[in-house]
Design an enzyme around this catalytic site. Structure first.
Site, short mmCIF file in Angstrom:
data_model
loop_
_atom_site.label_atom_id
_atom_site.label_comp_id
_atom_site.label_asym_id
_atom_site.label_seq_id
_atom_site.Cartn_x
_atom_site.Cartn_y
_atom_site.Cartn_z
N GLU A 1 0.92 -1.25 -0.06
CA GLU A 1 -0.22 -0.21 -0.03
C GLU A 1 0.90 1.33 -0.01
O GLU A 1 0.72 1.99 -0.70
CB GLU A 1 -0.87 0.05 1.35
CG GLU A 1 -1.90 -1.02 1.30
CD GLU A 1 -1.34 -2.32 1.91
OE1 GLU A 1 -0.18 -2.73 1.90
OE2 GLU A 1 -2.04 -2.91 2.76
N CYS B 1 -2.35 -2.61 7.13
CA CYS B 1 -1.87 -2.85 8.75
C CYS B 1 -1.92 -1.24 9.05
O CYS B 1 -2.31 -0.36 8.67
CB CYS B 1 -0.01 -3.14 8.59
SG CYS B 1 0.93 -1.23 8.06
N1 THU Z 1 2.18 -6.55 4.10
C1 THU Z 1 1.79 -5.53 2.96
O1 THU Z 1 2.56 -5.24 2.13
N2 THU Z 1 0.49 -4.99 3.37
C2 THU Z 1 -0.57 -5.53 4.23
O2 THU Z 1 -1.47 -4.95 4.06
C3 THU Z 1 0.04 -6.31 5.27
C4 THU Z 1 1.47 -6.94 5.36
C5 THU Z 1 3.47 -7.12 3.85
C6 THU Z 1 4.67 -6.61 4.75
C7 THU Z 1 5.44 -7.93 4.70
O3 THU Z 1 6.31 -7.58 3.68
C8 THU Z 1 4.54 -9.01 4.68
O4 THU Z 1 3.27 -8.76 4.14
C9 THU Z 1 4.24 -9.84 6.01
O5 THU Z 1 4.01 -9.00 7.03
#
Ligand code: THU
Length: 141
Positions: free
Chosen positions: A59, A90
């Site tokens: 995001e 997150c």
């Molecule tokens: N992650 C995202 O890119 N977006 C989200 O909405 C949740 C988490 C990624 C961060 C990390 O690379 C992986 O997911 C595991 O946490």
């Protein structure tokens, strides 16, 4: 609002962006596509690093690409992570949403046909916003 939000178009762009995810540590690819008020769509994926805290979510990759091109207002974002269960953004990413939108649509999807839509107010109630800093700078008025 610059144009009607095409949720399926955003989801498909997020699915495409997800293919570029750099996730050697989590093996959890995420893609995002953000529609800005210009009508342009920017995509992003998560990018990890051996020092895990340096990781950038999909995001924020998409939003920072947009902002670095001069965009300032988000209309909608689609997020595709796990293909079996919906992945929600997150807390850090929600805070960045607030920075560039008073309201926006958040589309969380596992496929073009399986998705849910939320408003920013729904997923980020009682938030700390740029206006709160203005209140302090204006003596609380
Ligand atoms: N992650 C995202 O890119 N977006 C989200 O909405 C949740 C988490 C990624 C961060 C990390 O690379 C992986 O997911 C595991 O946490």
């Amino acid at each position: 609002m610059s144009k009607k939000i095409d949720s399926k178009e955003l989801i498909n762009k997020a699915i495409e962006a997800r293919k570029n995810a750099y996730v050697p540590y989590s093996n959890f690819p995420v893609g995002a596509a953000v529609l800005m008020d210009s009508g342009k769509i920017y995509t992003g994926c998560n990018v990890e690093a051996a020092s895990y805290g340096a990781t950038n979510c999909a995001e924020r990759t998409a939003i920072f690409k947009a902002v670095s091109e001069g965009e300032r207002k988000i209309e909608a974002i689609a997020i595709v992570g796990d293909l079996n269960a919906i992945t929600y953004p997150c807390g850090i990413c929600r805070q960045v949403f607030i920075e560039f939108a008073k309201e926006m649509k958040i589309i969380v999807a596992t496929s073009e046909n399986k998705y849910k839509e939320y408003s920013l107010g729904e997923i980020m109630p009682f938030s700390f916003t740029p206006d709160d800093l203005n209140n302090i700078n204006n003596g609380g008025k």
